[in-house]
Structures are given as structure tokens and as C-alpha cells.
Design an enzyme around this catalytic site. Structure first.
Site: not given
Length: 560
Positions: A295-297, A299, A324
Site C-alpha cells: 500500500a502507498c509507499a 507498493g 493499493l
């Protein structure tokens, strides 16, 4: 239930502040410089300015006569009290404020400022106009009623909240009560154990909640900017429990909250630590490869790991990847990013290296100013003018439980937004290997948020196009966090899906279909098909080589 293909105009991503702004920071001198620039333009064009002042004066005259010229936005809850439309005094005050707002926007739009300066001016005056809203004063009709209903105690309580926030919350109004939640008590309560720990992370293995489980494990990589338990809030919206109840083996990364001693931890440090955790998952489960979710960083870190493994010809250790609200293509346009010149970026790097870390509170404050009416002024009114305690909200508690970023990783992220390296083969080097996302042939599932102000959905869409393999992109109807925490049963939930990815996100959106409900079941079907065979659930956590240590949620998540 599926609807007809979407034909509406594609949602417009955030045009003000995004994650780049939070990483870079906003300097007061840049905002003051913009204000001076606007002032100079007004003085150099007095007739132009006078014309707009006369137009504003004409509107204010009509307002004083009782005309209703403007309406607040349909989603603007600041003026929901009936007094704003029924009471002559409040109606005139609101109309004067809305007339001023409209005229300042027109003054900027019709000025001879260049496009970038107009964008900066709009950004600054939006913040200023929100700040001077008549709803942010003690004359707010809700505040006046509360004074009478409480016999003046609301003013005493509000003053107490203000003083407490000035002393203990950097002057920002609290978004959630301090004692409403506790990690391990009513958040992050899913049973499990830490099965591996290194300097940067703890690896948590969760106990199964089903009689059978799939052979291939899922390893979740949360962002380094926040703590992992956004995936494990209360039982009703715990993504981890949803996975466990549907036969998935789940492992979770819990990043350590760094301090100045760890200033040299960069992206390569996190990728190396993640690779170690991935190998532990394989060892404990006996699976040749692992499904990843970031998710976010997280990812970004996950993609960098796959690029590193691909360069070493070891990508076979990863079977699939779920992204995500994750940015791999960092090209974003916003007014705030126009302040991020070379001098600003170097100053941000220098400041974090001097301190050793970028404090999470700084980022949290910038994130709050992305939506000031919802995340700042709403609580200013509730806490100070009404004298109330903010309602308990687990996502906001998590959002305020911030972590720090080590200086080296902060510098890497600044360079990521400056150069957009992953958009080019070998544009980024991690752990001594060049990264080429196009050579990553792993199947991937991507989720973006329709109303995401942090990682705009079109940038997330372009990020998916950088990868090889079979890709699926889903656009949820929520914002950054609630696009992820989107359990079945939410009556407002829906998502947009189009199996054919176009090079243009708006063309993709035009041909997409809207489906009511959460996207979790769609993803579950996708991931179960990539999780191997079902087998009897094991009764123990860890293995002989990696025995269970502390119970979940572990130690690192508790460090402030």
C-alpha cells in the site's frame, strides 16, 4: 449488481496538495512570496483590480438588500444549520463571504498572471478563504446555541481543548480523543505472533480463522509513513481478518519507527529487509513463492524488490502482486508542487539530514491541509467553539499515530518525485541493481481511489501501465485510506472496472462498468486463484528455524 458502462466525465484528481507536498513540505516563505506576487500584480493593474472591487461592491449591496446570490457547495457541511439561510443576519454574512470567494477566484482567473502563478494564487487563497469562513467564529449559530444550552461551559471546555492542543499537539485541533483507542486492546487485535525480527522490521504471522488454508502465503507490505494496523482495525473492518476467514495465509510487515540513529536507512535498506522477510515466509510455509500486497509507499518498496529480484533472475520467488493506492509513476500536477523548486527540495533534504529523520507530525499536518475544511476547521469548530470531544474514529486514530522517515529514505522519495525514475528502464538503482518495471512479468491487481487527494487515481493508473504481466485496475469510490478499508456491507460502496487497459486513464474510465458494493470480493476471487491448493490449517505459528516470539501486534508498532 452491475450498471451500464460509465459515460460520465472521469473524476478529476486532486489539484492542490498530494503526497509529494507532504514529503517535500511547504515553506512559509513560498506562501508569502506568492501573496506578494499577487499584491504586486494588483498594484500594477489598478483599473483591473478596481473593476473587480466594484463588482464585489455591487454584489455586497444586493446582499445587504436581502438578495440570495450564491449557494454553498452541495458537500459543504459548514453551513448546514438552518440559521445560515433563515436568519437575516446570518444569511447576509454567508452571502457576503460567498461573494468574496467567487470574486477572488474570478480576479485570479482573469488576471494576466502566468498559469503557474495563477495555480499558486488559487492554492493560497483557497486556504485563506477557508480560514476566514464565518463558520470559524464564535458567532457560528451552532456555537451560540451550545453556549446557551451549556450555560457557558462549552466556552470553558473549548478553551481547555485549545490550551491542551497548543501544548501537546503542535497547535492543531485533535481529530480523535487520545484515550479512545489502544493498539492491542481495540485495534490490531487479530491473534498472531512475531516470527522474525531484524533491525528494520518485524514479521507477523497471523493465526488462521478457517479450517483450511491456501498453500501460498500472502505478505503485506504497509507504507513506511504509517503503522501497519490500518489493515487490522476493529473486527468489523479488519482487512486481515477478512483474508484469514477466507482461507488465506497472511503475513504482515511491521516497520520499525526510526530515530536519528537510523538516518542512513534508504530505499535499498528497506528492500533488502523486505527480501529477507519474503524468504522467511517461504521457509515457514514451505512455499516456493509468495503473493505480495503493498500500500502507498509499501507498493513502491514492493515494486523495487521485484525489480531487484528480476535483475538477479530470482523473480520466481514472487507469484503475484497487489498494489493499493501506490505510485510508481510520480508525475503529478498540483498547485502545491509548483512550490517544490530545486531550492525547496535541497532545503527539505538538508533539514531531514540535520535532524536524522523527517518527523511524522510534519507530514500529518500537511496531509490535514489537503482537506482543511474536513480535517482542520471541522475540528476547530467542534473542539473549541462547541467545546466537544471529537468522536472516536479508528482510521483517524491510526492516521495520527504517525511514524518518522529516516533521512536517507526521505531523500530517496524526494528524488523519486523529482526525477520519476521508474518511468524509465534502469532509471532507478536499488541494492546495486537497475530496475526495469516493464520486465516484471508478475500478475498484478491495482486499486485507486476516486476521491484520493494523496495519490491521485490517474497517476496510480499510469503506474499500473509501467508493469509487465497481466494487470487489473479497479477504481474505488472512496478516498486514500477508505479505498483500502472497504469491507462488504457498506451501502455507499461501489467501484469501476474495465478489463481492457487503455493508455489514457479517461478513455479507460469512459468504457468502464460501475459495480455496487466493495471490491474486496473481486480481489478475493483473483487472489484465491493465485494461492495454490487448499490444505488443512496448521496449528502452530512459525517453525523450528523461526519460532514464534512476541504475540501480535509485536513491539515495533508500539514505539512512538
Amino acid at each position: 449488481m452491475k450498471d451500464k458502462p460509465v459515460k460520465a466525465v472521469a473524476p478529476t484528481p486532486s489539484t492542490y496538495i498530494n503526497v509529494q507536498s507532504a514529503i517535500t513540505g511547504l515553506r512559509g516563505r513560498d506562501l508569502v512570496s506568492t501573496l506578494r506576487n499577487v499584491g504586486r500584480h494588483g498594484l500594477r493593474h489598478p483599473l483591473y483590480t478596481a473593476r473587480h472591487l466594484l463588482e464585489l461592491g455591487g454584489q455586497l449591496g444586493r446582499v445587504l438588500l436581502g438578495d440570495t446570490l450564491h449557494q454553498p457547495g452541495s458537500r459543504d457541511n459548514r453551513f448546514k444549520d438552518p440559521a445560515w439561510s433563515l436568519n437575516p443576519f446570518y444569511r447576509r454574512g454567508l452571502q457576503a463571504y460567498l461573494a468574496w470567494q467567487k470574486q477572488t477566484r474570478q480576479w485570479i482567473d482573469e488576471s494576466s498572471l502566468d498559469e503557474d502563478d495563477r495555480a499558486r494564487a488559487h492554492f493560497l487563497f483557497t486556504l485563506l478563504n477557508d480560514a476566514v469562513s464565518p463558520s470559524n467564529t464564535l458567532l457560528n449559530p451552532e456555537a451560540v446555541k451550545e453556549v446557551f444550552n451549556s450555560g457557558g461551559l462549552s466556552l470553558v471546555r473549548g478553551l481547555g481543548h485549545l490550551l491542551d492542543d497548543l501544548r501537546h499537539n503542535n497547535g492543531m485541533p485533535r481529530q480523535v480523543a487520545k484515550d479512545a483507542f489502544e493498539v492491542g486492546r481495540n485495534l490490531a487485535t487479530t491473534p498472531g505472533a512475531v516470527v522474525f525480527r531484524n533491525e528494520l522490521l518485524e514479521l507477523i504471522q497471523y493465526r488462521s480463522m478457517s479450517e483450511k488454508q491456501y498453500a501460498r502465503p500472502l505478505l503485506i507490505v504497509p507504507p513506511q509513513i504509517n503503522k501497519f494496523y490500518v489493515f487490522d482495525l476493529g473486527p468489523g473492518n479488519s482487512y486481515v481478518q477478512y483474508m484469514l476467514k477466507n482461507n488465506l495465509q497472511v503475513f504482515m510487515i511491521s516497520w520499525r519507527n526510526p530515530d536519528p540513529r537510523h538516518r542512513e536507512w534508504g530505499l535499498s535498506s528497506y528492500v533488502a529487509a523486505l527480501e529477507e522477510a519474503l524468504n522467511v515466509c517461504r521457509s515457514i510455509t514451505g512455499s516456493r513463492d509468495v503473493n505480495l500486497m503493498g500500500a502507498c509507499a509499501g507498493g513502491l518498496t514492493m515494486a523495487a524488490l521485484q525489480g531487484h529480484l528480476q535483475a538477479k533472475r530470482q523473480l520466481r520467488r514472487v507469484h503475484s502482486a497487489t498494489y493499493l493506492v501506490s505510485l510508481l509513476d510520480s508525475q503529478m500536477e498540483s498547485a502545491a508542487s509548483l512550490f517544490a523548486d530545486e531550492q525547496t527540495l535541497e532545503a527539505a533534504k538538508r533539514r531531514s539530514y540535520q535532524q536524522g529523520v523527517l518527523d511524522g507530525g510534519e507530514m500529518s499536518r500537511v496531509f490535514a491541509w489537503m482537506r482543511p475544511n474536513d480535517l482542520v476547521w471541522n475540528y476547530f469548530v467542534n473542539n473549541y467553539l462547541l467545546g466537544k470531544t471529537p468522536p472516536p474514529f479508528d482510521i483517524l486514530y491510526w492516521n495520527n499515530d504517525t511514524t518518522r522517515l529516516p533521512a536517507a529514505l526521505h531523500g530517496d522519495l524526494l528524488d523519486f518525485f523529482k526525477y520519476n525514475p521508474l518511468a524509465h528502464p534502469a532509471g532507478l538503482e536499488v541494492c546495486g541493481t537497475p530496475i526495469d518495471l516493464g520486465k516484471i512479468g508478475v500478475d498484478s491487481f491495482h486499486v485507486a481511489g476516486h476521491n484520493d487527494h494523496i495519490t491521485p487515481w490517474d497517476a496510480v493508473y499510469r503506474s499500473a501501465l509501467l508493469l509487465g504481466g497481466e494487470r487489473r485496475f479497479v477504481l474505488s469510490n472512496s478516498g486514500h485510506v477508505q479505498s483500502i478499508i472497504n469491507p462488504p456491507g457498506n451501502p455507499k460502496a461501489h467501484y469501476v472496472l474495465n478489463a481492457k487497459l487503455s493508455s489514457d486513464p479517461r478513455a479507460w474510465y469512459y468504457d468502464a462498468e460501475k459495480t455496487e458494493g466493495s471490491w474486496w470480493p473481486l480481489w478475493l476471487e483473483w487472489i484465491q486463484g493465485r494461492s495454490g491448493a487448499l490444505r488443512e490449517t496448521g496449528t502452530s505459528l512459525g517453525s523450528a528455524s523461526y519460532p514464534a516470539m512476541d504475540p501480535a501486534p509485536g513491539q515495533y508498532v508500539l514505539v512512538r
